[in-house]
Motif scaffolding. Structure first.
Motif: not given
Length: 378
Positions: A153-154, A158-159, A175-176, A204-207
């Motif tokens: 979340r930082d 961004p990557i 994968l994350a 990630a948040t949008v997905l």
């Protein structure tokens, strides 16, 4: 605020459906921007219902909802005030009508008026990129949230805030990682006959938000090009700009090919409950300890100030009797992803990661979660 040049739009819709759609658009748009037009929600009413859309040049969203259109037209209003107004209404039906320089929100007992923004100044919602393939809404909803939950979340890194989305044959891989944990999911996938290869790093948040919205759809189409990724279903669509070059790469995925010292099969909900109850005793570092016994797991918390806890959870154990300490919140997040199923903990010696896996569900989604243990002083 600038008065928009719009026709006298007038429509009536179900309040709950309109409120939910307005809230979904508002969540994807910025609340603080120099240009208020970019925080605007675009309403377009015609004989087919009402389309709610918005774009801040990074994200784009279009949602279509049923409505009775009395007069077709277009209006642009501040997104969050409209969403909040609709959310608090208790009337079953709501009427939206342009009245001069205002959009009136009317119920039988109340009227609210929002300023109109300049439709001509709005950048418009970008078209969807080409279709790469399709996935069921249920599989998307089962695969995306646990993987997205492992992203950072930082925004300074961004990557690590993205989910790598990659298609391979008839499987879609997600994968994350935030460097302390990693999640990988594989789901059934129908590649488009002439679809381009899909390998992208999506926010990630949008997905995760899209997966929640599209959960009830039979099929969700994934669209992508070199700059954007989009999803569409049942007349709705959301697009967002991609992050940097795809990461994590395949070297990260190989971390899940562990050399196992102990394997524990346990009910995920039972273990999650024990971890949750141990968390108040997790101490200043927020840690809980799992100790592998002959036919059970011992879950312990220890805080010099709050006290200590100990709980036993039945398990099937194969291999060495090891003891591992984890960040309680990371372990809880991992177990939550396997709710309703048995989960296998594949534990490695030392400070190497513990791998959580489970059998694929009815949706065909295979999920693997990796949690790094904490160093402890011996």
């Amino acid at each position: 605020m600038v008065t928009a040049s719009v026709r006298g739009m007038d429509l009536t819709a179900t309040t709950s459906a309109l409120a939910a759609a307005a809230g979904e658009v508002a969540r994807l748009l910025p609340s603080r921007v120099l240009d208020p037009v970019l925080a605007g929600l675009l309403l377009r009413a015609d004989g087919g219902g009402v389309e709610l859309s918005g774009s801040d040049r990074e994200h784009g969203v279009r949602l279509t909802r049923p409505a009775t259109t009395h007069t077709g037209g277009v209006a642009l209003v501040p997104a969050k005030p409209l969403a909040e107004t609709l959310r608090t209404l208790d009337a079953a039906q709501v009427r939206l009508v342009v009245e001069g320089s205002r959009l009136a929100v009317r119920t039988p007992t109340a009227r609210f008026a929002l300023p109109l923004l300049d439709v001509g100044a709005h950048p418009g919602v970008p078209a969807l990129p080409p279709v790469c393939g399709r996935i069921s809404g249920a599989a998307l909803a089962a695969a995306v949230p646990p993987v997205a939950g492992a992203a950072s979340r930082d925004d300074a890194l961004p990557i690590f805030t993205g989910v790598r989305v990659r298609a391979e044959g008839d499987r879609l891989h997600l994968l994350a990682t935030d460097r302390y944990r990693m999640a990988f999911a594989s789901a059934p996938w129908r590649p488009a006959a002439d679809g381009a290869p899909l390998d992208a790093l999506a926010p990630a948040t949008v997905l995760a938000e899209v997966a929640k919205q599209a959960a009830g759809s039979d099929l969700v189409a994934l669209h992508a090009d070199t700059d954007r990724i989009g999803l569409s279903w049942a007349g709705d669509s959301i697009t967002t700009a991609l992050l940097a070059a795809p990461f994590p790469d395949e070297r990260a995925r190989k971390l899940m090919e562990a050399v196992i010292d102990s394997t524990v099969l346990v009910d995920a909900d039972a273990l999650a409950g024990a971890v949750r109850r141990a968390t108040p005793y997790a101490g200043p570092h927020g840690s809980v300890t799992l100790q592998v016994e002959d036919s059970e797991l011992r879950v312990r918390g220890n805080d010099p100030q709050a006290g200590e806890s100990e709980e036993f959870v039945k398990a099937t154990v194969d291999g060495n009797r090891l003891t591992k300490t984890f960040q309680a919140r990371y372990l809880s997040d991992a177990l939550k992803a396997f709710s309703g199923r048995d989960v296998q903990l594949r534990i490695q010696d030392g400070i190497r990661s513990t791998v959580l896996t489970s059998r694929a569900g009815a949706d065909g989604v295979e999920l693997t979660y990796l949690v790094v243990p904490m160093r402890t002083n011996v």
